[in-house]
Design a protein around this motif. Sequence first.
Motif, PDB file in Angstrom:
ATOM      1  N   GLU A  31       0.857  -1.178   0.000  1.00  0.00           N
ATOM      2  CA  GLU A  31       0.000   0.000   0.000  1.00  0.00           C
ATOM      3  C   GLU A  31       0.896   1.232   0.000  1.00  0.00           C
ATOM      4  O   GLU A  31       1.729   1.424   0.882  1.00  0.00           O
ATOM      5  CB  GLU A  31      -0.962   0.027   1.188  1.00  0.00           C
ATOM      6  N   LEU A  32       0.744   2.044  -1.027  1.00  0.00           N
ATOM      7  CA  LEU A  32       1.621   3.200  -1.192  1.00  0.00           C
ATOM      8  C   LEU A  32       1.376   4.231  -0.109  1.00  0.00           C
ATOM      9  O   LEU A  32       0.230   4.543   0.213  1.00  0.00           O
ATOM     10  CB  LEU A  32       1.399   3.827  -2.570  1.00  0.00           C
ATOM     11  N   LEU A  33       2.460   4.757   0.440  1.00  0.00           N
ATOM     12  CA  LEU A  33       2.390   5.826   1.434  1.00  0.00           C
ATOM     13  C   LEU A  33       2.929   7.099   0.809  1.00  0.00           C
ATOM     14  O   LEU A  33       3.660   7.060  -0.190  1.00  0.00           O
ATOM     15  CB  LEU A  33       3.205   5.458   2.672  1.00  0.00           C
ATOM     16  N   ASN A  34       2.618   8.237   1.404  1.00  0.00           N
ATOM     17  CA  ASN A  34       3.046   9.529   0.861  1.00  0.00           C
ATOM     18  C   ASN A  34       4.544   9.649   0.668  1.00  0.00           C
ATOM     19  O   ASN A  34       5.005  10.346  -0.221  1.00  0.00           O
ATOM     20  CB  ASN A  34       2.571  10.659   1.773  1.00  0.00           C
ATOM     21  N   TYR A  56       7.048  13.303  -0.638  1.00  0.00           N
ATOM     22  CA  TYR A  56       6.244  13.652   0.531  1.00  0.00           C
ATOM     23  C   TYR A  56       4.810  13.813   0.035  1.00  0.00           C
ATOM     24  O   TYR A  56       4.546  13.659  -1.165  1.00  0.00           O
ATOM     25  CB  TYR A  56       6.761  14.925   1.214  1.00  0.00           C
ATOM     26  N   SER A  57       3.884  14.107   0.911  1.00  0.00           N
ATOM     27  CA  SER A  57       2.481  14.173   0.514  1.00  0.00           C
ATOM     28  C   SER A  57       2.246  15.258  -0.529  1.00  0.00           C
ATOM     29  O   SER A  57       2.636  16.407  -0.352  1.00  0.00           O
ATOM     30  CB  SER A  57       1.586  14.441   1.724  1.00  0.00           C
ATOM     31  N   ALA A  58       1.588  14.857  -1.616  1.00  0.00           N
ATOM     32  CA  ALA A  58       1.197  15.824  -2.644  1.00  0.00           C
ATOM     33  C   ALA A  58      -0.124  16.495  -2.268  1.00  0.00           C
ATOM     34  O   ALA A  58      -0.524  17.460  -2.896  1.00  0.00           O
ATOM     35  CB  ALA A  58       1.056  15.116  -3.986  1.00  0.00           C
ATOM     36  N   GLY A  59      -0.782  15.981  -1.242  1.00  0.00           N
ATOM     37  CA  GLY A  59      -2.083  16.483  -0.814  1.00  0.00           C
ATOM     38  C   GLY A  59      -3.151  15.442  -1.099  1.00  0.00           C
ATOM     39  O   GLY A  59      -3.010  14.609  -1.996  1.00  0.00           O
ATOM     40  N   ASP A  60      -4.227  15.495  -0.361  1.00  0.00           N
ATOM     41  CA  ASP A  60      -5.298  14.506  -0.495  1.00  0.00           C
ATOM     42  C   ASP A  60      -5.906  14.582  -1.895  1.00  0.00           C
ATOM     43  O   ASP A  60      -6.471  15.603  -2.288  1.00  0.00           O
ATOM     44  CB  ASP A  60      -6.368  14.756   0.564  1.00  0.00           C
ATOM     45  N   GLY A  61      -5.778  13.506  -2.649  1.00  0.00           N
ATOM     46  CA  GLY A  61      -6.352  13.448  -3.979  1.00  0.00           C
ATOM     47  C   GLY A  61      -5.480  14.013  -5.077  1.00  0.00           C
ATOM     48  O   GLY A  61      -5.942  14.193  -6.210  1.00  0.00           O
ATOM     49  N   PHE A  62      -4.215  14.285  -4.791  1.00  0.00           N
ATOM     50  CA  PHE A  62      -3.302  14.793  -5.813  1.00  0.00           C
ATOM     51  C   PHE A  62      -2.173  13.792  -6.045  1.00  0.00           C
ATOM     52  O   PHE A  62      -1.726  13.132  -5.118  1.00  0.00           O
ATOM     53  CB  PHE A  62      -2.700  16.142  -5.401  1.00  0.00           C
TER      54      PHE A  62
END
Length: 195
Positions: free
Chosen positions: A135-138, A167-173
């Motif tokens: 499962e891919l993580l940010n 790092y996180s691209a943001g929720d849904g990006f």
Amino acid sequence: MSFSLLALVLITFNSRVVINEVMANPKGSTGPGKPEDRNEFVELYNISDETVNLAGWRITDFDAYDIIQPWTDTNILTKYPNVIINSTNLPPHSFTLILDPEYLMANPIDGYVQPYDLPANLLILTVGNTTIGNELLNNDPILLFSPDSAETTCFGTPFNINDSFPYSAGDGFSWERIAPSAQDSAHNWRVSIDP
């Protein structure tokens, strides 16, 4: 570190096929059967002038390894009648999408059901278990390599422990590669402008 992974570290990253986009943080809640679990994807692009057979290629988030497989569930053709399934042959200058095997889940939870607009002639691939990697993580880097490890490409900088990318691209990006034929580096990725 396993011998095969050590061998990959020593290889110059070059490949006819590159990781072009990564959706590690799909819109919605996380957990088994929920949108963030079933809507992950990795997009590949063939930068060469020849067809590349991706049978036996592997993808890893360094927590788990998966063998790329053709998408065989014909139910995907109900919503996306013009995608290509039952093949691992990626034509020159073409894209393919490695979808989470649960993308067509029968009883999805919490909305965002099959949220992507998949264009005609897009090759659809998957992996042999329930998630891409573990499962891919940010912050998961991703490595793609051919069966003989002669061709490798990555997302993120998996062998640079001092780097904070991805790092996180943001929720849904998603993260998109800027120049497909340019070397993988944090400077060659941007957050998608299309959520």
